[in-house]
Design an enzyme around this catalytic site. Structure first.
Site, PDB file in Angstrom:
ATOM      1  N   ASN A   9       0.873  -1.175   0.000  1.00 30.08           N
ATOM      2  CA  ASN A   9       0.000   0.000   0.000  1.00 30.08           C
ATOM      3  C   ASN A   9       0.907   1.221   0.000  1.00 30.08           C
ATOM      4  OD1 ASN A   9      -1.837   2.025   0.437  1.00 30.08           O
ATOM      5  ND2 ASN A   9      -2.340   1.418   2.551  1.00 30.08           N
ATOM      6  N   TRP A  10       1.046   1.821  -1.184  1.00 22.05           N
ATOM      7  CA  TRP A  10       1.983   2.948  -1.306  1.00 22.05           C
ATOM      8  C   TRP A  10       1.443   4.217  -0.651  1.00 22.05           C
ATOM      9  CZ3 TRP A  10       3.598   2.867  -7.218  1.00 22.05           C
ATOM     10  CH2 TRP A  10       4.263   1.667  -7.495  1.00 22.05           C
ATOM     11  N   LYS A  11       0.143   4.269  -0.424  1.00 18.71           N
ATOM     12  CA  LYS A  11      -0.496   5.497   0.086  1.00 18.71           C
ATOM     13  C   LYS A  11      -0.166   6.654  -0.878  1.00 18.71           C
ATOM     14  CE  LYS A  11      -0.097   3.394   4.551  1.00 18.71           C
ATOM     15  NZ  LYS A  11      -0.017   3.525   5.999  1.00 18.71           N
ATOM     16  N   HIS A  97      -9.457   1.171   4.757  1.00 14.92           N
ATOM     17  CA  HIS A  97      -8.192   1.454   5.448  1.00 14.92           C
ATOM     18  C   HIS A  97      -8.435   2.467   6.566  1.00 14.92           C
ATOM     19  CE1 HIS A  97      -4.121   2.751   6.267  1.00 14.92           C
ATOM     20  NE2 HIS A  97      -3.734   1.613   5.716  1.00 14.92           N
ATOM     21  N   GLU A  99      -6.831   4.929   7.527  1.00 11.90           N
ATOM     22  CA  GLU A  99      -6.623   6.346   7.169  1.00 11.90           C
ATOM     23  C   GLU A  99      -7.845   6.908   6.456  1.00 11.90           C
ATOM     24  OE1 GLU A  99      -2.894   5.699   5.149  1.00 11.90           O
ATOM     25  OE2 GLU A  99      -1.999   5.176   7.080  1.00 11.90           O
ATOM     26  N   GLU A 169      -5.547  -4.846  10.432  1.00 14.95           N
ATOM     27  CA  GLU A 169      -4.527  -3.820  10.616  1.00 14.95           C
ATOM     28  C   GLU A 169      -4.796  -3.049  11.912  1.00 14.95           C
ATOM     29  OE1 GLU A 169      -2.484  -2.714   6.666  1.00 14.95           O
ATOM     30  OE2 GLU A 169      -4.151  -1.348   6.982  1.00 14.95           O
ATOM     31  N   GLY A 175       2.354   2.342  10.521  1.00 17.71           N
ATOM     32  CA  GLY A 175       3.302   3.443  10.346  1.00 17.71           C
ATOM     33  C   GLY A 175       4.002   3.858  11.628  1.00 17.71           C
ATOM     34  N   SER A 215       3.278  -2.104  10.180  1.00 16.78           N
ATOM     35  CA  SER A 215       4.732  -2.187  10.378  1.00 16.78           C
ATOM     36  C   SER A 215       5.316  -3.558  10.042  1.00 16.78           C
ATOM     37  CB  SER A 215       5.108  -1.766  11.804  1.00 16.78           C
ATOM     38  OG  SER A 215       4.715  -0.414  12.023  1.00 16.78           O
ATOM     39  N   GLY A 236       2.806  -1.168   4.186  1.00 16.99           N
ATOM     40  CA  GLY A 236       2.865   0.248   3.830  1.00 16.99           C
ATOM     41  C   GLY A 236       4.299   0.674   3.560  1.00 16.99           C
ATOM     42  N   GLY A 237       4.944   1.243   4.567  1.00 18.95           N
ATOM     43  CA  GLY A 237       6.285   1.812   4.422  1.00 18.95           C
ATOM     44  C   GLY A 237       7.276   0.902   3.710  1.00 18.95           C
TER      45      GLY A 237
HETATM   46  P1  PGA Z   1       2.792   0.299   7.511  1.00 21.15           P
HETATM   47  O1  PGA Z   1       1.342   0.535   6.848  1.00 21.15           O
HETATM   48  O2  PGA Z   1       3.302  -1.007   6.970  1.00 21.15           O
HETATM   49  O3  PGA Z   1       3.607   1.471   7.075  1.00 21.15           O
HETATM   50  O4  PGA Z   1       2.577   0.235   8.988  1.00 21.15           O
HETATM   51  C1  PGA Z   1       0.451  -0.525   6.661  1.00 21.15           C
HETATM   52  C2  PGA Z   1      -0.823  -0.025   6.040  1.00 21.15           C
HETATM   53  O5  PGA Z   1      -1.236   1.100   6.315  1.00 21.15           O
HETATM   54  O6  PGA Z   1      -1.470  -0.735   5.249  1.00 21.15           O
END
Ligand code: PGA
Length: 253
Positions: A9-11, A97, A99, A169, A175, A215, A236-237
């Site tokens: 997930n590049w966001k 998600h 966010e 999640e 993050g 994470s 994500g990251g």
């Molecule tokens: P993260 O994000 O791996 O940076 O914690 C995961 C996500 O939001 O899907």
């Protein structure tokens, strides 16, 4: 058996050149080719078609949108519909998600509509759910994830539900560098699978892929993925660096 999946997930990160470079490095890496794992790139809408071009001819790689609008079409300036996304060849979409829930006010009723419209256009929803820190600390984790699942997805028929990928999640792990321990994650995954079994029966429950997100990194992926009910990750990251993402794909082996 159920699919093993690593989804990135590049966001809202990377520019056009960085995006293409990242994907090229991953798909051309000898170590990530030919694994049994399904790999999904969750990319910003503007890059969907260019990344689709790159994964063409690489059957284990897929592209996901990070969002769709809940209505089929209309006067929604700036929005993107399920039909638009599906019509360019995208196969998956991330829905729910944290966010989107937190910054865009997406609630269960809206997410239920997004799941339905995704299925209508044959997009596979990667449906995210998870508790925040206060909810975990006050012992509400199981109630929260049960409600998030039941309020959005349990209105579906068994046939429809079996098309979903679920991603657990925990918000406090996204993050933050704080990963849920394999035991914490496994416990929630097993609970979600029991809920699915209670609603749709053992076959659907056994075949539903439940990913862990929060994470995930090369150093913890193998241990998380070795848990019985963890069928992969939503990353994500660490999905923004080819080396890290390739290591995470390898951790599925
Ligand atoms: P993260 O994000 O791996 O940076 O914690 C995961 C996500 O939001 O899907």
């Amino acid at each position: 058996m159920r699919k093993q999946i690593v989804a990135g997930n590049w966001k809202m990160n990377l520019d056009a050149i960085e995006a293409k470079t990242l994907v090229s490095e991953i798909i051309n890496s000898p170590t990530s080719a030919g694994t049994g794992t399904e790999v999904i790139f969750g990319v910003p809408s503007i890059f969907l078609t260019s990344i689709l071009d790159l994964v063409k001819g690489h059957p284990s790689f897929h592209v996901a949108a990070q969002n769709i609008h809940q209505e089929p079409n209309g006067a929604y300036t700036g929005e993107i519909s399920a039909n638009m996304v599906a019509s360019v060849g995208v196969s998956h979409v991330i829905i729910g998600h944290s966010e989107r829930r937190q910054y865009f006010g997406e609630d269960d009723a809206l997410l239920a509509k997004k799941i339905c419209i995704a299925l209508e256009y044959s997009l596979t929803p990667i449906f995210c759910l998870g508790e925040d820190l206060a909810q975990r600390e006050s012992g509400q984790t199981f109630d929260v994830v049960r409600d998030q699942l039941a309020n959005t997805a349990f209105g579906l028929s068994a046939e429809e539900f079996s098309k979903l990928i679920i991603a657990y999640e925990p918000v406090w792990a996204i993050g933050t560098g704080k990963t849920a321990s394999p035991e914490q994650a496994q416990e929630v995954h097993a609970y979600l699978r029991r809920l699915i079994e209670g609603k749709y029966g053992k076959k659907v429950a056994d075949e539903t892929s439940i990913l862990y997100g929060g994470s995930v990194k090369p150093s913890n992926a193998a241990e998380l993925f070795s848990c019985e009910d963890i069928d992969g990750g939503l990353v994500g990251g660490a999905s923004l660096k080819s080396e890290d993402f390739i290591s995470i794909i390898q951790a599925m082996e």
